[in-house]
Scaffold this motif. Structure first.
Motif, mmCIF file in Angstrom:
data_model
loop_
_atom_site.group_PDB
_atom_site.id
_atom_site.type_symbol
_atom_site.label_atom_id
_atom_site.label_comp_id
_atom_site.label_asym_id
_atom_site.label_seq_id
_atom_site.Cartn_x
_atom_site.Cartn_y
_atom_site.Cartn_z
ATOM 1 N N LEU A 30 1.128 -0.961 0.042
ATOM 2 C CA LEU A 30 -0.037 -0.326 -0.121
ATOM 3 C C LEU A 30 0.719 1.085 -0.054
ATOM 4 O O LEU A 30 0.646 2.623 -0.628
ATOM 5 N N ASP A 31 1.766 1.062 0.309
ATOM 6 C CA ASP A 31 2.979 2.225 0.960
ATOM 7 C C ASP A 31 3.850 2.485 -0.891
ATOM 8 O O ASP A 31 3.722 3.923 -0.537
ATOM 9 N N VAL A 32 4.124 1.330 -0.519
ATOM 10 C CA VAL A 32 4.526 1.128 -2.143
ATOM 11 C C VAL A 32 3.553 2.218 -3.314
ATOM 12 O O VAL A 32 3.399 3.640 -3.934
ATOM 13 N N HIS A 33 2.234 1.504 -3.902
ATOM 14 C CA HIS A 33 1.002 2.217 -4.270
ATOM 15 C C HIS A 33 1.069 3.791 -3.513
ATOM 16 O O HIS A 33 0.540 4.417 -4.838
ATOM 17 N N GLY A 34 1.146 3.617 -2.619
ATOM 18 C CA GLY A 34 0.196 5.633 -2.013
ATOM 19 C C GLY A 34 1.730 6.352 -2.707
ATOM 20 O O GLY A 34 1.377 7.525 -3.458
ATOM 21 N N LYS A 35 2.783 5.948 -2.925
ATOM 22 C CA LYS A 35 3.897 6.939 -2.961
ATOM 23 C C LYS A 35 3.515 6.669 -4.719
ATOM 24 O O LYS A 35 4.245 8.158 -5.292
ATOM 25 N N ALA A 36 2.968 5.730 -5.813
ATOM 26 C CA ALA A 36 2.882 5.822 -7.149
ATOM 27 C C ALA A 36 1.835 7.083 -7.305
ATOM 28 O O ALA A 36 1.990 7.359 -8.351
ATOM 29 N N VAL A 37 1.326 6.345 -7.040
ATOM 30 C CA VAL A 37 0.160 7.560 -6.936
ATOM 31 C C VAL A 37 0.113 8.801 -6.918
ATOM 32 O O VAL A 37 -0.682 10.086 -7.777
ATOM 33 N N GLY A 38 0.870 9.522 -5.611
ATOM 34 C CA GLY A 38 1.369 10.362 -5.703
ATOM 35 C C GLY A 38 2.402 11.288 -6.485
ATOM 36 O O GLY A 38 1.981 12.624 -7.186
ATOM 37 N N LEU A 39 3.457 10.735 -7.184
ATOM 38 C CA LEU A 39 3.328 11.152 -8.165
ATOM 39 C C LEU A 39 2.556 11.129 -9.286
ATOM 40 O O LEU A 39 3.194 12.419 -10.172
ATOM 41 N N ALA A 40 1.824 10.620 -9.646
ATOM 42 C CA ALA A 40 1.011 10.383 -10.795
ATOM 43 C C ALA A 40 0.262 11.461 -10.727
ATOM 44 O O ALA A 40 -0.320 12.008 -11.546
ATOM 45 N N GLU A 41 -0.382 11.663 -9.647
ATOM 46 C CA GLU A 41 -0.889 13.614 -9.186
ATOM 47 C C GLU A 41 -0.128 14.109 -10.265
ATOM 48 O O GLU A 41 -0.410 14.883 -9.822
ATOM 49 N N SER A 42 0.844 14.101 -9.037
ATOM 50 C CA SER A 42 2.038 15.539 -9.633
ATOM 51 C C SER A 42 1.836 15.646 -11.165
ATOM 52 O O SER A 42 2.065 17.259 -12.140
ATOM 53 N N LEU A 43 3.005 14.291 -11.838
ATOM 54 C CA LEU A 43 2.784 14.649 -13.227
ATOM 55 C C LEU A 43 1.234 15.300 -13.912
ATOM 56 O O LEU A 43 1.461 15.733 -14.611
ATOM 57 N N LEU A 44 0.038 14.364 -13.555
ATOM 58 C CA LEU A 44 -0.304 15.292 -14.253
ATOM 59 C C LEU A 44 -0.990 16.102 -14.371
ATOM 60 O O LEU A 44 -1.232 17.101 -14.714
#
Ligand SMILES: *Cc1c(COP(=O)(O)O)cnc(C)c1O
Length: 955
Positions: A366-380
């Protein structure tokens, strides 16, 4: 030269001292080593001069040299993904497994009574894999993800009812190195592979269309895909099954803690790597590959399978299951050639799961996924388009024309991201990724620093995992440091490894390696390199690889070496593929017959089959040598179809055949190539070179001859050496342009199990040319000493004309068994009571024991072993004399556990004392077997291959 004239280290590695050598020579009737070797090794193949490897250096100096190499590696943060991720090895696992000789010096658990600790760890591994993939049966490790995918291909071909000529369909988002390895292996087997975009396929017509309107026997998808996308494969699976195709998921284990399992989606097979379960990237390996299968496919799985059975007292006990199936790697009927696998790394991965437990693993995911989500949101938010909205840990960004610029900008910030093509860059997040690193990646794309999300799963509810994982108590019982340390210690204490005593396994070369050789493998400069990192960051390990390649060329007499194969079996395949490529290039592709002597190791024939060759067996003469008349006959019979011969030298019968040069010429004259199986190189180094006495190609086993410890059944490294004309056909790799061979890759990573190469590098560096030769001479001396001492009690089956053996000898028990009823099994198990691991049983000749002492055992230990064998011979004599019936002898009841002694009524014709402290066994050195003799057949009838419930162990 005496050991006194050699570097210090040599006398620490080589067991017998100068005085010991003198007395052993005296026992054999030779004045000095040279005289013995002149008799033992055929003059025609001897090399005169000392090996031209660098002069030996001391242990501290070698560590300094390794530090200098390590410092030339630049360890950036690799967020490349593609099957290799940053991971935190739990220190308790690193120190107590990876750095603990009780684990790393053990052998493959063929003697299950002395292997209960590692068998339990492997059963935990199988349980982890089976649970996470949602498929009932998992094996005890494969070599890496890409080769596991290739094994899935052949398993599906066997299991599918699709017509001959049907194709294998690969999703375009399968990891690129997996696609490449599959293509290499498929070409040899004449199987067609189609790579296509499969996410839109929902029905049988679509599937056929994707396959170019051809029948399909198997489909392989990546889950999540190489681009990070999580696809729902249900419709594809249904379509495939409707057309008689099987489906394999190459799945990420960490993602599976959160994703609907492949089993639930209908997969027949799941494969992958366990790297991110606590095993460092190590520039590509070693890591455990895995495979699990649905019901009905378990008996055709490649590799080893641990199962539960019972011992003589009815107590549950572990052992390798379906071993008769394996016996061994069934020659020309083989379905796979895997022998050495990745046991030590599988044990590490299993303990990562034991340490974190189901909740801990989910938290990490979940922690890994959460970091990916954060990065995705910044990119978008910053206007960067992503290829998908559903991902676990990997994002593929659309950056038209800017991929190189983004990669460069990330590099400037100390981070490796992956250039997919000119317009796409992918980034993988892992458990080690920090907020600073996320910010740096965002910066490379020119967007704001991300804020990791709280770890909500934002993918389709149909793909959110809802079933429980890892419910067995073992995954919840050892979460404190104290509990874990004690669990690991308890398991290790059940096993017999080189840290307790000699393991005289013929053909396996169980030499003890030095701690100095092991030191550097856990240094971050070697451990934390991504195999696809830019070459400029990996100069240190590359220069080490170059040194080793050069030294192996010098040692073997070949012109080029490939370190890519990650076990002997894989070297065999690579070598045969080189031969195949050579014949094809010369317009002789009809050459497809591979001659293999009857005594060959099972992997030889299996590898020949995998290389698309036809196996023809050459008989054995009564002397144990290859039957030269039969050879001539077979050469004549197959004429223009002759591709190669595979010979082991010295032979698996433990003799130097002086017909070897003649054999090589005969095969060459007939247009064939000579493959010399170099697993027995410990009898040759510094004395003779296969590349000079007629071989065209050989594999070596660095885990036998060059001190990589066996790890309980792996890791290994199986490099091949080739003569110049075969060099163009060495394995290549899609991400290593310096590997220019015309054959595709045989391993996932360009240099296979690169992170353990420093072990062999250090060994050669510490020994030097003269030291290496000294090791060989001593190994031959020790084997002959044992043959001499034991020959009076058990006939030595084969010897050269002068009565000498090579580096191992076969003790023939068949007459004794016939007369007394005492079997090789009885002797092997009784040796446990005496404090020994048995020699190799019934290979290459049924009813015999093959003993290989290696140079690293002292004279004292050799004598202790001989004394034990002689005492056992006396016990057999009691049976022969009618004093003790075989069925109620200490031999038959062996091994004796402490519990078996404490019964109230002892009703055997031998005493309790003789049961456990027979002749000369020192009570202070006693090894106690944890279980009695195991009934293998019971476990095969009642196949249980994951952790049994604790109740099974009650009473
Ligand atoms: C060990 C061995 C092999 C196979 O090597 P693995 O690394 O186990 O695959 C092949 N041939 C011989 C003679 C061997 O002893």
């Amino acid at each position: 030269m005496t050991a006194l004239d050699l570097p210090d280290f040599v006398s620490r590695h080589v067991g017998p001292t100068d005085d010991d050598v003198a007395s052993m020579l005296q026992a054999l009737g030779y004045a000095d080593l040279d005289q013995l070797l002149a008799q033992a090794v055929p003059g025609g193949i001897r090399t005169g001069e000392e090996l031209a490897v660098q002069a030996a250096a001391s242990e501290p100096a070698v560590i300094e040299e390794l530090r200098a190499k390590a410092s030339r590696n630049e360890v950036l943060t690799s967020m490349i993904g593609l099957g290799y991720y940053g991971t935190h090895t739990p220190p308790v696992v690193r120190r107590n497994i990876l750095e603990n000789p009780a684990w790393y010096t053990a052998y493959t658990p063929y003697q299950p009574e002395i292997s209960q600790g590692r068998l339990e760890a492997l059963l935990n591994f199988q349980t982890v894999i089976s649970d996470l993939t949602g498929l009932p049966t998992a094996g005890a490790s494969l070599l890496d993800e890409a080769t596991a995918v290739a094994e899935a291909m052949t398993l599906m071909r066997r299991g599918s009812k699709a017509a001959k000529g049907a194709v294998l369909l690969l999703d375009a988002q399968l990891l690129p190195q997996s696609i490449a390895v599959v293509q290499t292996r498929a070409a040899a087997l004449d199987l067609d592979v189609v790579v296509a975009e499969l996410r839109e396929v929902t029905d049988p017509d679509g599937l056929r269309a994707a396959a170019g309107e051809r029948d399909v026997f198997g489909v392989i998808v990546q889950y999540p895909g190489a681009d990070g996308v999580i696809a729902d494969w249900r419709a594809l699976v249904t379509a495939a099954h409707e057309t008689k195709a099987l489906v394999t998921f190459a799945a990420d284990l960490l993602a599976l803690t959160l994703l609907t399992s492949p089993g639930d989606l209908g997969a027949d097979v799941a494969v992958g790597t366990c790297q991110r379960f606590g095993v460092p990237m190590g520039f590509g390996g070693p890591h455990a590959g895995y495979m699990s299968v649905r019901k009905g496919l378990e008996r055709t799985m490649p590799g080893r399978l641990v199962g539960v059975s019972v011992d003589a007292d009815g107590a549950p006990a572990y052992r390798l299951a379906l071993q008769t199936r394996e016996q061994h790697i069934r020659r020309e009927k083989a379905t796979s050639n895997i022998c050495t696998a990745q046991v030590l790394l599988a044990v590490m991965a299993s303990m990562y799961a034991v340490w974190h437990g189901p909740a801990g693993l989910r938290r990490i995911a979940l922690d890994v996924h959460g970091k990916a989500v954060g990065l995705a949101e910044s990119l978008l938010a910053g206007g960067v388009e992503l290829v998908s909205e559903t991902y676990f840990d990997t994002l593929t960004a659309v950056v038209p024309g800017r991929a190189d610029a983004v990669v460069e900008a990330a590099l400037q910030r100390g981070i490796n991201v992956w250039r997919v093509d000119n317009d796409h860059v992918s980034v993988s997040v892992d458990e080690t990724t920090t907020d600073e690193q996320l910010a740096a990646v965002a910066g490379a794309f020119g967007v704001n620093a991300p804020v990791p999300s709280g770890g909500e799963l934002d993918w389709d509810a149909a793909l959110v995992r809802t079933d429980e994982i890892l419910t067995h108590p073992v995954f919840s019982a050892h979460h404190s440091e104290t509990a874990m340390l004690r669990y690991l210690r308890t398991l290790a204490d059940r096993d017999y490894a080189l840290d307790r005593g000699m393991i005289p396994l013929g053909s396996c070369t169980m030499k003890l390696n030095a701690t100095t050789e092991m030191e550097s493998i856990t240094w971050p400069e070697f451990a934390n390199l991504h195999p696809f990192a830019p070459a400029t960051q990996t100069e240190g390990i590359r220069s080490l690889i170059t040194d080793l390649e050069q030294w192996l060329c010098e040692i073997t007499g070949y012109d080029s070496v490939s370190l890519q194969p990650n076990a002997g079996s894989q070297g065999e395949l690579a070598g045969l593929l080189a031969i195949r490529g050579y014949h094809q290039a010369r317009g002789e592709s009809a050459r497809n017959v591979c001659l293999i002597p009857a005594s060959a190791h099972g992997t030889n024939a299996a590898s020949a089959v995998m290389a698309g060759m036809k196996v023809v067996v050459v008989g054995t003469a009564p002397s144990g040598e290859i039957d030269m008349d039969d050879l001539l006959l077979k050469i004549k019979e197959h004429g223009e179809a002759l591709a190669a011969i595979m010979v082991t030298y010295p032979s698996t019968h433990g003799v130097f055949e002086d017909t070897i040069s003649e054999l090589c010429s005969l095969v060459h004259e007939a247009g064939g190539q000579v493959y010399v199986d170099g697993a027995n190189l410990n009898a040759l180094i510094g004395l003779a070179r296969p590349g000079k006495f007629g071989g065209d190609v050989s594999h070596l086993n660095l885990h036998k001859t060059f001190c990589i410890p066996h790890g309980g059944g792996g890791p290994g490294v199986g490099p091949i050496g080739v003569r110049e004309h075969l060099a163009p056909y060495l394995p290549s790799h899609p991400f290593a342009e310096e590997l220019t061979g015309e054959t595709g890759p045989v391993s996932a990573a360009p240099y296979g199990s690169a992170s353990i190469l420093p072990i062999s590098w250090a060994y050669v560096r510490l020994m030097g040319g003269a030291g290496l030769a000294r090791a060989t001479q001593t190994a031959i001396l020790s084997a002959n000493y044992i043959a001499k001492r034991l020959g009076e009690h058990f006939p030595v089956l084969y010897a050269g004309e002068d009565g000498l053996v090579a580096h191992e000898c076969i003790l023939d028990l068949r007459d004794l068994t016939r007369e007394s009823g005492v079997t090789v099994d009885d002797v092997a198990k009784r040796l446990i009571d005496y404090g020994f691991h048995a020699p190799t049983m019934s290979f290459p000749v049924a009813g015999t024991l093959m003993v290989e002492p290696t140079e690293s055992e002292s004279l004292e230990e050799l004598d202790r072993f001989c004394d034990a064998m002689i005492a056992i011979r006396a016990e057999i004599q009691d049976v022969l004399d009618g004093v003790v019936p075989a069925a109620d002898s200490a031999l038959r009841h062996a091994p004796h556990t402490a519990a078996s002694l404490t019964v109230d009524d002892w009703e055997h014709p031998y005493s309790r004392r003789d049961a456990v402290y027979p002749a000369g066994v020192d009570p202070l050195r006693k090894y106690w077997a944890p279980v009695r003799r195991i009934d293998g057949a019971y476990g095969d009838r009642n196949l249980v291959c994951s952790c049994p419930p604790p109740e099974a162990f009650e009473d």
